[in-house]
Design an enzyme around this catalytic site. Sequence first.
Site, PDB file in Angstrom:
ATOM      1  CE1 TYR A  55      42.788  46.569  86.532  1.00 24.08           C
ATOM      2  CE2 TYR A  55      43.654  45.477  84.591  1.00 24.08           C
ATOM      3  CZ  TYR A  55      42.865  45.459  85.730  1.00 24.08           C
ATOM      4  OH  TYR A  55      42.164  44.338  86.055  1.00 24.08           O
ATOM      5  CD  GLU A  57      45.709  47.999  89.276  1.00 21.68           C
ATOM      6  OE1 GLU A  57      46.125  48.788  88.403  1.00 21.68           O
ATOM      7  OE2 GLU A  57      45.595  46.775  89.118  1.00 21.68           O
ATOM      8  CE  LYS A 232      20.090  53.319  95.562  1.00 21.27           C
ATOM      9  NZ  LYS A 232      21.338  52.940  96.210  1.00 21.27           N
TER      10      LYS A 232
HETATM   11  N1  DSN Z   1      18.858  48.359  95.604  1.00 17.53           N
HETATM   12  C1  DSN Z   1      18.916  49.641  96.284  1.00 17.53           C
HETATM   13  C2  DSN Z   1      17.574  50.199  96.509  1.00 17.53           C
HETATM   14  O1  DSN Z   1      16.724  49.972  95.669  1.00 17.53           O
HETATM   15  O2  DSN Z   1      17.343  50.891  97.475  1.00 17.53           O
HETATM   16  C3  DSN Z   1      19.671  49.588  97.545  1.00 17.53           C
HETATM   17  O3  DSN Z   1      20.779  48.810  97.413  1.00 17.53           O
END
Ligand code: DSN
Length: 423
Positions: A55, A57, A232
């Site tokens: 933890y 915080e 991403k």
């Molecule tokens: N789920 C994501 C996407 O596929 O663009 C965005 O939150």
Amino acid sequence: MKNRYSFIQRQDKDIYNAIDGEETREAEGLELIPSENYVSRAVMEANGSVLTNKYSEGYPGKRYYGGQEFTDDVENVARDRAKKLFDCKFANVQPLSGAPANVAAYFALLEPGDTVLGMDLSHGGHLTHGHPVTYLTKIFNFVRYKMKDTATGEIDYDEMREIALKEKPKVILAGYSAYSRELNYKKFVEIAKEVGAVTVMDAAHIAGLIAGGVHKNPLAEGFDVMTTTTHKTLRGPRGGMILTRESEELAKKIDKSVFPGFQGGPHMNNIAAKAISFGEALNPSFKKYAKQILVNAKAMEKVFKARNVRMIGGGTSNHLILADVFGSLGIPGQEAEDVLDEVGITLNKNVIADDPRKPMDPSGIRFGTPAITTRGFKERECERVAHLMIDTLENKDNSAKKKEIREEIRGMCKKFPILESFV
Ligand code: DSN
């Protein structure tokens, strides 16, 4: 599967079988969901490390619990690498994901009832940009701009300015989940200055393109704040982050908003994994990767254009394509998603701008190149995949043809195995 999940295998067959199944699914199919990617083993190891026990915080040097000598190192490294990657003064790496990052940014910058000017949701905006199903719309007032022309994807900056002058938003929001073109960030900044708004870029989808230097950096173009996910195009673990260009006052508000305003203890195992992925993105090879994502998307665009499948925005300048499969082929997005799944191509149904169909049964599909580029696909393979996608849709009731395509895809996956290291 190698024996790297041996403890799970011994202890919990149910979960082992699910992980094993997912590993095979990822290995033998093509991942075209543009928000997904394959992380390195180093990122996975950090996520599964002892840091999950701790933890922490607070922030480095100012924690509420003891025993933070190593967690402080982890968070400091993550913050420093994030600042270097995006050329900014402040980074908060604690948001658990993109939606929490956006919510924390709103609460740092807005009072209840304040107005946010963001993109119309069917034109590419995200749920957290003010979709009525979110609680955010009970607290803040969201107003919208749109694309001027769905054939080019150009944003209607004149309309944006008119709305801004009328509605006096406190925040002007850019950055989308289903938008395939680059933005004129300077226009956003100009309009925001005119009305005294803070500019926030949600770079979740394109953070890797920015980090790799193939898309403009909104912060360098004058945006005040940038939120993003890390999983991403940036190819890190699932997580979020908020960057502030230069205002210490804003950065302090954001830190307070993330913790204690909104979240509890940060997930230090995940922050370590973020730090590792930022290190990978700082490696020169990441620039090549980012460039190839774009080249590969263009290769797919070429095929969709040649075979007369309409693309929203007329094509792509980033990692994704939004195709109107209902308008062009008479196949709804859900059916297209299902049929493509059968041949080993994973993507998602998606609303298109001003979609004549319902959100849960929309006209479009959204797909992109971040994951297949990680696998080593180049233009030739991407063109072939695009052809196979359209062949599948055109032969959706032909089992023999679909079987043949499935086998070809299995072969491609074997030839381009998922890599375990990028540096
Ligand atoms: N789920 C994501 C996407 O596929 O663009 C965005 O939150």
